[in-house]
Design a protein around this motif. Sequence first.
Motif, short mmCIF file in Angstrom:
data_model
loop_
_atom_site.label_atom_id
_atom_site.label_comp_id
_atom_site.label_asym_id
_atom_site.label_seq_id
_atom_site.Cartn_x
_atom_site.Cartn_y
_atom_site.Cartn_z
N LEU A 100 17.50 7.46 -0.28
CA LEU A 100 17.04 5.95 -0.54
C LEU A 100 16.31 5.37 1.70
CD1 LEU A 100 16.84 3.16 -1.02
CD2 LEU A 100 19.51 2.98 -0.60
N ALA A 101 17.13 6.66 2.63
CA ALA A 101 17.19 6.83 4.38
C ALA A 101 15.58 6.95 4.65
CB ALA A 101 18.09 6.96 4.59
N ALA A 102 15.20 7.86 3.73
CA ALA A 102 14.18 8.73 3.95
C ALA A 102 12.63 7.44 3.38
CB ALA A 102 14.14 9.78 2.95
N ALA A 103 13.00 6.76 2.64
CA ALA A 103 12.40 5.39 1.75
C ALA A 103 12.20 5.14 2.81
CB ALA A 103 12.90 5.53 0.30
N ILE A 104 13.75 3.94 3.02
CA ILE A 104 13.13 2.97 4.38
C ILE A 104 12.98 3.01 5.02
CG2 ILE A 104 15.23 1.55 5.26
CD1 ILE A 104 16.32 1.04 2.64
N GLY A 105 13.49 3.70 6.03
CA GLY A 105 12.95 4.76 7.21
C GLY A 105 10.94 4.36 6.96
N VAL A 106 10.82 5.25 6.07
CA VAL A 106 8.55 4.90 6.21
C VAL A 106 8.71 4.16 5.60
CG1 VAL A 106 7.18 6.24 5.09
CG2 VAL A 106 9.35 7.88 5.77
N LEU A 107 9.20 3.25 4.65
CA LEU A 107 8.17 2.12 5.12
C LEU A 107 8.02 1.08 5.89
CD1 LEU A 107 9.83 0.99 1.27
CD2 LEU A 107 7.99 1.48 2.08
N GLU A 114 0.67 -1.08 -0.40
CA GLU A 114 0.08 -0.03 -0.04
C GLU A 114 1.15 1.38 0.00
OE1 GLU A 114 -3.86 1.70 2.29
OE2 GLU A 114 -2.11 1.16 3.55
N ALA A 115 2.44 1.21 0.81
CA ALA A 115 2.21 2.43 0.35
C ALA A 115 4.24 2.38 -0.42
CB ALA A 115 3.30 2.60 3.05
N VAL A 116 4.82 1.93 -1.01
CA VAL A 116 5.36 1.64 -1.68
C VAL A 116 5.47 2.68 -2.85
CG1 VAL A 116 5.09 -0.46 -3.09
CG2 VAL A 116 7.14 0.28 -2.29
N ILE A 117 4.07 3.24 -3.13
CA ILE A 117 4.44 3.61 -4.63
C ILE A 117 4.38 5.27 -3.77
CG2 ILE A 117 3.19 4.80 -5.90
CD1 ILE A 117 2.06 2.25 -6.40
N PRO A 118 3.84 5.66 -2.69
CA PRO A 118 3.78 7.03 -2.45
C PRO A 118 4.84 7.13 -2.51
CG PRO A 118 2.53 5.64 -0.93
CD PRO A 118 2.28 5.00 -2.42
N VAL A 119 5.60 6.42 -0.99
CA VAL A 119 6.91 7.28 -0.50
C VAL A 119 7.83 6.79 -1.09
CG1 VAL A 119 8.89 5.48 0.96
CG2 VAL A 119 5.99 5.89 2.38
N VAL A 120 8.51 5.64 -2.30
CA VAL A 120 9.05 5.91 -3.06
C VAL A 120 8.65 7.18 -4.34
CG1 VAL A 120 10.84 4.78 -5.47
CG2 VAL A 120 9.61 3.77 -3.82
N SER A 121 8.12 7.45 -4.16
CA SER A 121 7.16 8.64 -5.42
C SER A 121 8.28 9.97 -4.41
CB SER A 121 6.21 9.26 -6.01
OG SER A 121 5.79 7.96 -6.66
N LEU A 149 8.47 2.34 8.76
CA LEU A 149 7.47 3.01 10.26
C LEU A 149 5.93 2.40 9.74
CD1 LEU A 149 6.89 4.84 12.68
CD2 LEU A 149 6.89 6.88 11.05
N ALA A 150 5.90 2.55 8.88
CA ALA A 150 4.50 2.15 8.59
C ALA A 150 3.93 1.09 8.49
CB ALA A 150 4.33 1.94 6.40
N CYS A 151 4.83 -0.36 8.75
CA CYS A 151 5.09 -1.48 9.35
C CYS A 151 4.46 -1.64 11.01
CB CYS A 151 6.55 -2.75 8.29
SG CYS A 151 6.15 -2.76 6.75
N LEU A 152 5.91 -0.90 11.47
CA LEU A 152 5.77 -1.01 12.44
C LEU A 152 3.75 -0.13 13.67
CD1 LEU A 152 9.75 0.51 13.44
CD2 LEU A 152 8.42 -1.83 13.47
N VAL A 153 3.67 0.53 12.70
CA VAL A 153 2.57 1.15 13.87
C VAL A 153 1.71 0.35 13.43
CG1 VAL A 153 3.17 3.13 13.45
CG2 VAL A 153 2.12 2.94 11.89
N HIS A 154 1.23 -0.68 12.09
CA HIS A 154 -0.05 -1.00 11.64
C HIS A 154 0.16 -2.42 12.53
CE1 HIS A 154 -0.19 1.82 8.91
NE2 HIS A 154 -0.66 2.03 10.01
#
Length: 711
Positions: free
Chosen positions: A269-276, A218-225, A278-283
Amino acid sequence: MALLLATAVLALGLTTVAATYAAYDGIAQRTNDRSVQFHDAHPSQPISALAKPTFDEIEGRQFSLVYVRPLSRHAQLPPGVDHWPAPGQAFLSPELRRLLQAEGSPERYGKVAGIIRDEGLASPGERYAYVNPTDRQLDRQRAFPIAGFGPGGMPTGDVRFIADRGKFLTALYLLLLPAAVLVIVAVRMGSAGRDKRTALVSALGGSWRHRALLNLGEAVIPVVSGAALGALPALTVQAIGNVRLPWINYWLSSSDLRQWYGGVALAGLAAAIGVLLLACLVHRPAARSRSRSTRLSAGKTRVLHWAALACPILLFATVWGPAQLDPSHYADLRMKLYNGGVVAVMATLPCAVAVGATALGPSLARWSRRTGDAGALISGRHSEAHPGVIARLVAGVSIALVLVSQVQLKNAQFGENAKAAQATADRVGHSVMLVNVTGDVPRDRLKDVLGHLPAGTEMFAVYRPRNPAASVPARIQGPCQALRALQLPCSSQPTVITSRSADQRLTETLRWVSPVIDRVEVQQASPIPAGSSTAPERLVLVSASGQDLPQEEIKQLLRDELPVAAAVADPPGAEWLVGARESVAHGKWVVFFGVPGVLIVALAVALANLAEFLRFSRKVAPLSVLAGRRKVYYSTAAWALLAPMLASVVTSVIAASWLAAPQERPADGIELSNDVLATTAGTLAVLALLTWWWGARAAVRQSSEWRPYGE
């Protein structure tokens, strides 16, 4: 869209960190390559030139220039220069040449022989010059023999004026912390549906890996963009060339960023990995309660409560701890500890407000039973059960207020001496100039040069008492024409008068040259005595008409006719104004990062409130069946939305005031503005009222559309 925007902001912040390292590395390298190598420090190398590094100012800002006379045509050239200028010629940086042309004095240092290339400048926008002095300007006895330019020499240029990298990086928390808050808010937007999906997957036997794959998909496209969008500015500078940053007017070197292309890519790259992650950890799936009670239970997390407990401790440690270190030895460490503490307080303050609301939830519910306030009952139970929701709701408010106070606090204004200098300029304009004779200039030569001052310029000397602590007035010595211009008596015998009876320009001059201001000794005599071989320490130039003096013409006369840096003419207190402007220029960087940080926090507040409106309206919509009236929605919104936000405003004002205390130095112009604090608090209070009204209205609309679907 929110996740894309949040990732872009975080990537922009991290690439800014990489760009900071790139810029400082480039500045250090080029400054080292052009350092002036004095012969005393390199005795094994032959003397190639005579040099005199000095300073000048333009537009109220200081910069470096090097007067250098090569002793042979084969002397080593400084970087960025392809040939030696002839005597009376200069090589200028592009920015200095532009400013001199705008000022109308393109040949201030002589004929322009060429432009210094980028490899010879600390940064593309540096103000810098190499000047080959004329024979009149060159004092061989006071010039320094040099072996050349390169490592191991004396650094010159912007490195003397810019803040060190550590301080600059710690200031970036003004951008990075709001970016992190925005990411957390964006990740949790629409989390109600995701939480239901997570619970369903878990009920069907799905593991953490299956849940992670769903969240990542769900998150990979907006995060990478978003990561690509955030790294785009730095990549663009690498591709198109040097770029001037808006408002701050700093030129960013594309060659420096190209040297750090790997760091820029890793930041995105660090920004993208960090957000992804976080998306896994908070859900994660909610833990099943072992209790058989049907009453709502508080979803307490240990992290939230530990953070709330740490907040007052961190606040006290930030205010008290750095102050225990000696500023003369640990100034940098003090600043880093303080900035780190501010970040920690801003991160934990929302948790403290949320846990406080959670603790008051049961009391609010009990109070509602006595008063019959259904809204208080619902909100009390809601606060007790959902502290994390409250923390996200007030996070932007808490951080915004502290952040604004820090931006204002670090944006140093004029200190007391600079304010006094500005006040002097406001009262007498530029009709007075103080001439400091710094070199051993022969009396006859100085007298000859000063004899060519512009028409209408009068001169007198100030002789201060040998003991500055004594209450002995200074002695004013000059010709009758100069004394009469200041409304002073003209007598060959020393006469003590009160300065209040004289021209105001005398009083303003005494403020800067004498410990005694109300009295002065006056004597008619030559300002440069015939019995002295050297010039007096302080000369004063005044306009006979009381109008402004032609400052640039006077400065150019001294620059052209006297040895380099032998005499300097400036308005009273000018050195304090120059120093204050440098501090103000440093403070502009804080505003440059802080204002976007505040806007990011405002965006986080808007997104958090929008998410809370939707969550709140869905939860209270069934009340339409039970209550049968709309007033309950406004009451519930007041306790669930308005009260926590107002409490956050109050606690943030207290925290901001405490955090400002160790940094305030009114004498240096560093003082927290109560007006700024009150305005910000008032704005946030209005925002809280709008949030309450909007949330209540959203609940009313939702209630009219609500239908029971298995609730």
